[in-house]
Every structure is written in C-alpha cells, then in structure tokens.
Design a protein around this motif. Structure first.
Motif, short mmCIF file in Angstrom:
data_model
loop_
_atom_site.label_atom_id
_atom_site.label_comp_id
_atom_site.label_asym_id
_atom_site.label_seq_id
_atom_site.Cartn_x
_atom_site.Cartn_y
_atom_site.Cartn_z
N PHE A 1 0.84 -1.19 0.00
CA PHE A 1 0.00 0.00 0.00
C PHE A 1 0.87 1.25 0.00
O PHE A 1 1.81 1.37 0.78
CB PHE A 1 -0.89 0.05 1.25
CG PHE A 1 -2.02 -0.92 1.23
CD1 PHE A 1 -1.93 -2.12 1.90
CD2 PHE A 1 -3.18 -0.63 0.53
CE1 PHE A 1 -2.99 -3.03 1.88
CE2 PHE A 1 -4.24 -1.53 0.51
CZ PHE A 1 -4.13 -2.73 1.19
N GLY B 1 -3.72 4.26 -0.88
CA GLY B 1 -4.15 3.73 -2.16
C GLY B 1 -4.85 2.39 -1.96
O GLY B 1 -4.95 1.90 -0.83
N ASN B 2 -5.34 1.80 -3.04
CA ASN B 2 -6.09 0.55 -2.95
C ASN B 2 -5.20 -0.68 -2.93
O ASN B 2 -5.71 -1.80 -2.86
CB ASN B 2 -7.09 0.45 -4.09
CG ASN B 2 -8.30 1.34 -3.84
OD1 ASN B 2 -8.62 1.68 -2.70
ND2 ASN B 2 -8.97 1.74 -4.90
N TYR C 1 -9.17 2.55 11.12
CA TYR C 1 -9.33 2.40 9.69
C TYR C 1 -10.16 1.16 9.42
O TYR C 1 -10.15 0.20 10.20
CB TYR C 1 -7.98 2.21 9.00
CG TYR C 1 -7.10 3.43 8.96
CD1 TYR C 1 -6.29 3.77 10.02
CD2 TYR C 1 -7.08 4.25 7.83
CE1 TYR C 1 -5.47 4.88 9.98
CE2 TYR C 1 -6.26 5.37 7.77
CZ TYR C 1 -5.46 5.68 8.84
OH TYR C 1 -4.66 6.79 8.79
N GLN D 1 -9.81 -3.97 -0.94
CA GLN D 1 -9.73 -2.50 -0.97
C GLN D 1 -8.60 -1.98 -0.10
O GLN D 1 -8.02 -2.72 0.70
CB GLN D 1 -11.06 -1.90 -0.48
CG GLN D 1 -12.26 -2.29 -1.30
CD GLN D 1 -12.18 -1.77 -2.72
OE1 GLN D 1 -11.88 -0.61 -2.96
NE2 GLN D 1 -12.44 -2.65 -3.68
N GLY D 2 -8.33 -0.70 -0.26
CA GLY D 2 -7.36 -0.05 0.61
C GLY D 2 -8.00 0.32 1.93
O GLY D 2 -9.14 -0.05 2.22
N LEU D 3 -7.25 1.04 2.73
CA LEU D 3 -7.76 1.43 4.04
C LEU D 3 -8.47 2.78 3.95
O LEU D 3 -7.99 3.70 3.30
CB LEU D 3 -6.62 1.54 5.05
CG LEU D 3 -6.05 0.23 5.52
CD1 LEU D 3 -4.98 -0.26 4.59
CD2 LEU D 3 -5.50 0.36 6.93
N GLU E 1 -12.61 -5.60 7.75
CA GLU E 1 -11.58 -5.71 8.77
C GLU E 1 -11.26 -4.30 9.28
O GLU E 1 -11.15 -3.36 8.50
CB GLU E 1 -10.32 -6.38 8.23
CG GLU E 1 -9.29 -6.66 9.32
CD GLU E 1 -8.35 -7.80 8.99
OE1 GLU E 1 -8.31 -8.22 7.81
OE2 GLU E 1 -7.64 -8.28 9.90
N GLN F 1 -10.97 -1.74 6.30
CA GLN F 1 -10.53 -2.30 5.02
C GLN F 1 -11.55 -3.32 4.56
O GLN F 1 -11.72 -4.36 5.18
CB GLN F 1 -9.16 -2.96 5.16
CG GLN F 1 -8.60 -3.47 3.84
CD GLN F 1 -7.23 -4.10 3.98
OE1 GLN F 1 -6.87 -4.61 5.04
NE2 GLN F 1 -6.44 -4.08 2.92
#
Lengths: 113, 114
Positions: free
Chosen positions: A90, A105-106, B36, B42-44, B88, B38
């Motif tokens: 990431f 980012g993803n 955060y 996907q990202g956070l 998560e 997730q």
C-alpha cells in the motif's frame, strides 16, 4: 478523482525477476509511504519520503529500493523477487507538519511464484 | 516503542445489534489514535481520529470511538450494525517523533449475521 493511485493493482511474477510498483498522489501532500500487508493482514511501514528525502527505512532488504522523482510520486522497485515478497503493498500520503491521517491507495497485490 | 493491541481477531454480530471493537495502546505521551476500515480487496479508509480535546470522537458511517487514558484504550463503537459494515478494522497510533510512522494493530475481522 483518485487521491492516491497505485499501479498495477495485481502483479504476478516469478522468483528472481525485478518489478516496480508506481504510486501517485494528487492531494498536494509532501510525505509518501510504502506499507506492506502480509498474508495475516498485518500492516507494517517500509519507507517514507518527505519532499523526495528518505525519512523512514524500516529494516527492509536492500532488494527494495524506493524512488521519489517528485513529492507527488513514490515508486517501489524490487530486485530478485522472492516467494516471501508476496503481499499487498500500500502506498499512502500525508502532510508531515500535521499529524496524519494517511490517505491510502487501494493496494498492489504481488504474487511471486 | 509504541504498540497497539486488538484483542479480538474475529467478531460476529447480528445486523442491527450494537458493536464494540477493542483497542489498547502503549505510548508514553498523548497518543494520536486512528481507526481504519478495510473492505475485501480494498485499501484502508479512515473512520475517525483522535488528536486531543473531546475524548468521544465521531467518525464516518455512524462510528464513534472513546479515548480513555486511564485504560489506554480507544474502542470503536456503533449502535446498530449494517451488513455493509462487514470488513476488517484496524486501530493505529502514530509515532510523531519518527516521521508520522503509523503503527497498526493486527486487525479485527467483523462478520455480520443477517
């Protein structure tokens, strides 16, 4: 508009190869990061750059070399890939003179076979 | 060194039920704390943050968290869970003296039963 974008999203390669992951942020931030998320979902920082200067380097093998051509970009080059490098990487950004949050980012899912 | 502990690896709640995810930290000074989320693949995404001031902080998607210095905790809560909350969740603390280094907990996987 995507704030932090990484390419590629998926990367499958063989052991011994060299590969790069690119990251760009359009938030005007001056600090960028690479985090690694392992198979157990544990997230750990690898590097951070502030205005193209390396700030954090967390005991990462020197096969990993970050490059920041300008403060909006931070690329990660990995030499001689090993099976253990398989993970999700990431990219993130923040303003250093203010506390985070970091914008992530993803992710790039790297699979080494 | 700072550390973050999320004692629960998995939590399952019924849709509509309340939720509390636990987070404990160790840090000598006043911490900057974050939650955060997730989603799979996907990202956070930042849910909320605590820097100072009011110890009860509101975040996005109806989440809130309460900073309790005496317990070194920053637990995340939601009064009524939706199926889309399944994801998560990561608690994190920042080490400002090390260039905004974010230290994450191991995460808690939330499952929502319908």
């Amino acid at each position: 508009d995507t704030a932090v974008s990484q390419t590629p999203k998926y990367l499958v390669t063989q052991m011994g190869n060299d590969k790069s992951i690119k990251c760009e942020q359009n938030l005007g931030h001056d600090t960028m990061y690479w985090y690694k998320q392992d198979s157990k979902k544990f997230l750990k920082i690898m590097f951070s750059y502030n205005n193209k200067e390396l700030i954090i380097n967390e005991t990462v093998p020197n096969r990993f070399s970050p490059k920041s051509p300008d403060k909006a970009h931070l690329n990660l080059h990995i030499n001689s890939l090993e099976l253990g490098d398989s993970a999700v990487y990431f990219c993130a950004s923040s303003q250093r003179d203010r506390a985070p949050p970091l914008h992530f980012g993803n992710g790039t899912r790297l699979t080494v076979t | 060194a700072q550390s973050v502990t999320q004692p629960d690896i998995h939590i399952t709640v019924s849709e509509g039920a309340s939720l509390e995810l636990r987070c404990n930290y160790s840090y000598g000074a006043t911490p900057y704390l974050f939650w955060y989320v997730q989603s799979p693949g996907q990202g956070l995404q930042l849910l909320l943050k605590y820097f100072s001031g009011d110890t009860l902080v509101q975040g996005i998607k109806g989440f809130e968290a309460e900073f309790k210095r005496s317990q070194s905790s920053f637990n995340l809560r939601k009064p009524s869970v939706h199926w889309s909350d399944a994801a998560e969740y990561f608690c994190a603390v920042v080490q400002m003296e090390y260039g905004n280094k974010l230290v994450f907990g191991a995460g808690t996987i939330l499952r929502v039963k319908s």
